[in-house]
Design a protein around this motif. Sequence first.
Motif: not given
Length: 67
Positions: A44-54, A56-61
């Motif tokens: 919430g503070v940084t805007g970076f989510c490790p799960l979201a990053f993974v 996105k790389k695997s092609g989830v819209k």
Amino acid sequence: MTLDRIVHLMAGLMVLLSIALAHFSNPAWIWLTAFVGFNLAQSGVTGFCPLAFVLKKSGVKEGSCCS
């Protein structure tokens, strides 16, 4: 299923799983809940989510959050 929904679902399931494990197995599992909560706050503070990053790389819209 969109990226936002998967992230919310996984966070909720991890919290419920860790509470169940802490109750039925070993109280030290509550640290998993603390880790998930810390990760959510950090995201919430940084805007970076490790799960979201993974995901996105695997092609989830991507989707619009909470719509």
